[in-house]
Design an enzyme around this catalytic site. Sequence first.
Site, PDB file in Angstrom:
ATOM      1  N   THR A  48       0.826  -1.205   0.000  1.00 14.39           N
ATOM      2  CA  THR A  48       0.000   0.000   0.000  1.00 14.39           C
ATOM      3  C   THR A  48       0.860   1.254   0.000  1.00 14.39           C
ATOM      4  O   THR A  48       0.630   2.183  -0.782  1.00 14.39           O
ATOM      5  CB  THR A  48      -0.928   0.007   1.226  1.00 14.39           C
ATOM      6  OG1 THR A  48      -1.681  -1.198   1.253  1.00 14.39           O
ATOM      7  CG2 THR A  48      -1.867   1.195   1.187  1.00 14.39           C
ATOM      8  N   THR A  49       1.869   1.282   0.862  1.00 10.75           N
ATOM      9  CA  THR A  49       2.760   2.434   0.943  1.00 10.75           C
ATOM     10  C   THR A  49       3.552   2.601  -0.349  1.00 10.75           C
ATOM     11  O   THR A  49       3.936   3.715  -0.708  1.00 10.75           O
ATOM     12  CB  THR A  49       3.719   2.288   2.134  1.00 10.75           C
ATOM     13  OG1 THR A  49       2.971   1.941   3.301  1.00 10.75           O
ATOM     14  CG2 THR A  49       4.475   3.573   2.401  1.00 10.75           C
ATOM     15  N   TYR A 116     -12.534  -3.838  -0.876  1.00 12.38           N
ATOM     16  CA  TYR A 116     -13.722  -3.409  -1.621  1.00 12.38           C
ATOM     17  C   TYR A 116     -14.826  -4.471  -1.648  1.00 12.38           C
ATOM     18  O   TYR A 116     -15.988  -4.161  -1.430  1.00 12.38           O
ATOM     19  CB  TYR A 116     -13.358  -2.994  -3.060  1.00 12.38           C
ATOM     20  CG  TYR A 116     -14.557  -2.474  -3.841  1.00 12.38           C
ATOM     21  CD1 TYR A 116     -15.102  -1.230  -3.541  1.00 12.38           C
ATOM     22  CD2 TYR A 116     -15.150  -3.243  -4.842  1.00 12.38           C
ATOM     23  CE1 TYR A 116     -16.215  -0.768  -4.234  1.00 12.38           C
ATOM     24  CE2 TYR A 116     -16.259  -2.784  -5.537  1.00 12.38           C
ATOM     25  CZ  TYR A 116     -16.789  -1.545  -5.230  1.00 12.38           C
ATOM     26  OH  TYR A 116     -17.886  -1.097  -5.909  1.00 12.38           O
ATOM     27  N   TYR A 142      -2.218  -9.957   5.603  1.00  7.68           N
ATOM     28  CA  TYR A 142      -2.296  -8.537   5.953  1.00  7.68           C
ATOM     29  C   TYR A 142      -3.741  -8.207   6.300  1.00  7.68           C
ATOM     30  O   TYR A 142      -4.623  -8.251   5.446  1.00  7.68           O
ATOM     31  CB  TYR A 142      -1.806  -7.686   4.783  1.00  7.68           C
ATOM     32  CG  TYR A 142      -1.788  -6.189   5.027  1.00  7.68           C
ATOM     33  CD1 TYR A 142      -1.835  -5.643   6.313  1.00  7.68           C
ATOM     34  CD2 TYR A 142      -1.708  -5.309   3.955  1.00  7.68           C
ATOM     35  CE1 TYR A 142      -1.802  -4.278   6.526  1.00  7.68           C
ATOM     36  CE2 TYR A 142      -1.667  -3.936   4.148  1.00  7.68           C
ATOM     37  CZ  TYR A 142      -1.726  -3.430   5.434  1.00  7.68           C
ATOM     38  OH  TYR A 142      -1.702  -2.064   5.628  1.00  7.68           O
ATOM     39  N   ARG A 147      -8.797  -0.211   5.596  1.00  2.91           N
ATOM     40  CA  ARG A 147      -8.709  -0.089   4.137  1.00  2.91           C
ATOM     41  C   ARG A 147      -9.568  -1.112   3.399  1.00  2.91           C
ATOM     42  O   ARG A 147      -9.950  -0.889   2.263  1.00  2.91           O
ATOM     43  CB  ARG A 147      -7.254  -0.230   3.677  1.00  2.91           C
ATOM     44  CG  ARG A 147      -6.388   0.983   3.990  1.00  2.91           C
ATOM     45  CD  ARG A 147      -5.029   0.863   3.322  1.00  2.91           C
ATOM     46  NE  ARG A 147      -4.175   2.003   3.581  1.00  2.91           N
ATOM     47  CZ  ARG A 147      -4.088   3.077   2.800  1.00  2.91           C
ATOM     48  NH1 ARG A 147      -4.825   3.160   1.718  1.00  2.91           N
ATOM     49  NH2 ARG A 147      -3.259   4.069   3.104  1.00  2.91           N
ATOM     50  N   LYS A 171       0.530  -9.380   9.308  1.00  4.95           N
ATOM     51  CA  LYS A 171       0.707  -7.947   9.524  1.00  4.95           C
ATOM     52  C   LYS A 171      -0.627  -7.453  10.063  1.00  4.95           C
ATOM     53  O   LYS A 171      -1.604  -7.343   9.323  1.00  4.95           O
ATOM     54  CB  LYS A 171       1.079  -7.233   8.227  1.00  4.95           C
ATOM     55  CG  LYS A 171       1.221  -5.725   8.386  1.00  4.95           C
ATOM     56  CD  LYS A 171       1.492  -5.030   7.052  1.00  4.95           C
ATOM     57  CE  LYS A 171       1.581  -3.520   7.245  1.00  4.95           C
ATOM     58  NZ  LYS A 171       1.757  -2.800   5.953  1.00  4.95           N
ATOM     59  N   ILE A 213       5.923  -3.968  10.527  1.00  2.00           N
ATOM     60  CA  ILE A 213       6.060  -3.634   9.112  1.00  2.00           C
ATOM     61  C   ILE A 213       5.680  -2.169   9.027  1.00  2.00           C
ATOM     62  O   ILE A 213       4.515  -1.804   9.174  1.00  2.00           O
ATOM     63  CB  ILE A 213       5.190  -4.534   8.219  1.00  2.00           C
ATOM     64  CG1 ILE A 213       5.635  -5.989   8.397  1.00  2.00           C
ATOM     65  CG2 ILE A 213       5.313  -4.123   6.753  1.00  2.00           C
ATOM     66  CD1 ILE A 213       4.823  -7.004   7.593  1.00  2.00           C
TER      67      ILE A 213
END
Length: 302
Positions: A48-49, A116, A142, A147, A171, A213
């Site tokens: 994502t980052t 989503y 994750y 999100r 994570k 992380i």
Amino acid sequence: MANAKFGRVITAMITPFTADGEVDYEGAVTLAKHLVEHGSEGILVGGTTGEGATMTADEKLKLYAAVVNAVGRNASGKKVPVMGNLGGISTTESIAFAKKAVETGIDSGLVIVPFYVKPNQQGMYEHFAAIAKSVDLPIIIYNVPGRTGVSILPETIKRIVDECPNVVGIKDAAGNWDQVTKEKTLLPDDFMIYSGDDSFTLPILAGGGVGVISVASHVIGDDLLAMVKAFEEGRLQDALQLHIKMYPIMKGMFFIASPIPVKTAVNLIGLPGGHFRLPIAEPSDSEREHVREMLNDYGISC
């Protein structure tokens, strides 16, 4: 207790883009090398980052290979574990990409709870199990409900781990102490729990986690690793003081949508942060100055 096989501080690395929107692979290699010299014991690429959702499969594969070749197979013999982001909405597409990603030499794969679509627990179980069974690679789940809109339950994780021994960690960005405790209760002793939120790292360590992380480690990686080491050595007051010292940066890197603050910070300190890809946009002048003030207040010149 679990060992942090992929590093205690893993940086979720940003992806530098050029002004014309191309991936700056050379800049990414320069940044990865800097990170491993400043507290990062592992690197996560294309997450994502790293604006991975805006990148093509071919771009990500080329980036993974570049980072592996730069820090995962260096001449000094020190191997830095490289984690590649494998997950997406489609199980079929995630499997196809994972098979190709293995060939880049990554040491592990991060697979997000599908965003989503908000799958139920059975859907999550089947999704992760199918991906894990498709590759001979350690898999990190994750969980980031902020999100994805949904959270994978510890009981579901246990079902996956019982069936898929290569699912070796999580994570955890749920920000839920009960969730972490139940994960530690239900899962094997060697299952690795990583904090997915910088400011929650110290509590997760106290609950049996192995590290973080991290986003903030782009600029405070040495202090983050020092905090983890202090905790491991029983110097709890030192760990707490470092946590308090880092807290403004750890929270400040999310004052607007990530990765805008951290990429801005990397650019401000003279490293190749590069440009953004839409729908992530450049910060305003006031937002950039806010990041500069955060860094200066911490003692980081820029």
